[in-house]
Design an enzyme around this catalytic site. Structure first.
Site, PDB file in Angstrom:
ATOM      1  N   SER A   8       3.452  -5.011 -11.472  1.00  0.00           N
ATOM      2  CA  SER A   8       3.525  -4.974 -12.931  1.00  0.00           C
ATOM      3  C   SER A   8       4.290  -3.741 -13.389  1.00  0.00           C
ATOM      4  O   SER A   8       4.996  -3.762 -14.395  1.00  0.00           O
ATOM      5  CB  SER A   8       2.124  -4.969 -13.536  1.00  0.00           C
ATOM      6  OG  SER A   8       1.398  -3.835 -13.086  1.00  0.00           O
ATOM      7  N   CYS A  70       0.915  -5.038  -5.627  1.00  0.00           N
ATOM      8  CA  CYS A  70       0.037  -4.993  -6.801  1.00  0.00           C
ATOM      9  C   CYS A  70      -1.287  -5.611  -6.408  1.00  0.00           C
ATOM     10  O   CYS A  70      -1.333  -6.795  -6.033  1.00  0.00           O
ATOM     11  CB  CYS A  70       0.668  -5.765  -7.955  1.00  0.00           C
ATOM     12  SG  CYS A  70      -0.366  -5.889  -9.434  1.00  0.00           S
ATOM     13  N   CYS A 177      -5.685   0.143  -6.661  1.00  0.00           N
ATOM     14  CA  CYS A 177      -4.524  -0.177  -7.499  1.00  0.00           C
ATOM     15  C   CYS A 177      -3.378   0.667  -6.970  1.00  0.00           C
ATOM     16  O   CYS A 177      -3.546   1.887  -6.776  1.00  0.00           O
ATOM     17  CB  CYS A 177      -4.794   0.121  -8.972  1.00  0.00           C
ATOM     18  SG  CYS A 177      -3.328  -0.006 -10.039  1.00  0.00           S
ATOM     19  N   THR A 178      -2.235   0.049  -6.756  1.00  0.00           N
ATOM     20  CA  THR A 178      -1.130   0.798  -6.153  1.00  0.00           C
ATOM     21  C   THR A 178      -0.653   1.937  -7.037  1.00  0.00           C
ATOM     22  O   THR A 178      -0.149   2.949  -6.530  1.00  0.00           O
ATOM     23  CB  THR A 178       0.038  -0.151  -5.831  1.00  0.00           C
ATOM     24  OG1 THR A 178       0.412  -0.888  -7.004  1.00  0.00           O
ATOM     25  CG2 THR A 178      -0.358  -1.133  -4.732  1.00  0.00           C
TER      26      THR A 178
END
Length: 261
Positions: A8, A70, A177-178
């Site tokens: 994203s 993601c 979360c990356t």
């Protein structure tokens, strides 16, 4: 060799930097969605629609493999993405590193977006790999968005909020979360308690980079000639690395070693 990564937002930078270190000769395609992010608060159906659109933009450049860098998209959209693109384009997902974190015995905290926290997928990973280990799921609203925009004040506030909801006895923290990997040391500083053993952090960048190479039958070659290109797609539009990406070591590294095509 061409390797694409999608997310994203700029959370794909750690995995992209890991790929670049393993294969300096691989062309990279980075595709993210500034028009639609953050994905965390969206419904699973909306996340899947956005993820497939971002993947389509990357696939148009005919990569050999696509890393879904993601956690939120991987948790909600991998089956649909694999049905759409495989076997023509191998898809590598990114899921919270619960298995290696739980192997240390815990207690473990998992920081993730609201969409990932409490999802059936994440709960399944906990049940499968962390049976008997104390695990606390910590939703981090706003943190991914703050990291994406390199908003230091908002990053500090979101980290402080999540740290306050993290048990004091946690020994291991999963960065679910990356985006969070870009501020890993700031997270460590907020969660580390005085007198406690050094906090162990588990991200995913190195693992997914290595898996992408294995999937296409390529060995790491970190000393290969660095003659590859970098293509950046922002909601499908070709662009340069945004200034926000250059706020982080990983973004500066990619710009230094990969001319944007």
């Amino acid at each position: 060799m061409k390797i694409a990564l999608m997310d994203s937002g700029i959370g794909l930078l750690p995995a992209a930097a890991a790929v670049r270190r393993l294969r300096p000769d691989a062309d990279l395609v980075l595709s993210w969605d500034p028009d639609g992010m953050p994905w965390g608060p969206r419904t699973p159906e909306d996340i899947t629609e956005r993820a497939i659109a971002v993947a389509e933009a990357a696939a148009a450049h005919e990569p050999d493999v696509l890393i879904v860098a993601c956690n939120t998209a991987s948790v909600h959209s991998l089956p649909a993405m694999r049905a759409r693109f495989e076997p023509r384009l191998p898809i590598i997902g990114t899921v919270p590193a619960i298995k290696p974190a739980a192997a240390g015995g815990g207690p473990v905290a998992i920081w993730a977006t609201p969409a990932t926290t409490g999802s059936a997928y994440q709960r399944g990973l906990i049940e499968r790999f962390a049976d008997g280990v104390a695990v606390t799921e910590v939703a981090c609203p706003g943190l991914a968005d703050a990291v994406h925009h390199a908003d230091d004040e908002a990053i500090d506030a979101a980290i402080a909020s999540a740290a306050a909801r993290t048990p004091d006895d946690v020994t291991t923290l999963v960065l679910g979360c990356t985006n969070y990997e870009l501020v890993a040391e700031r997270i460590r500083a907020a969660v580390q308690r005085p007198g406690r053993p050094p906090l162990v952090l588990h991200g995913t960048a190195g693992a997914v980079a290595a898996q992408a190479l294995r999937r296409i039958g390529v060995e790491p070659a970190p000393r290969a000639a660095a003659e590859a290109t970098l293509t950046v797609l922002l909601s499908g539009r070709e662009a340069s690395l945004p200034d926000t990406a250059l706020s982080y070591d990983e973004g500066r590294f990619l710009r230094a070693v990969s001319p944007v095509r």
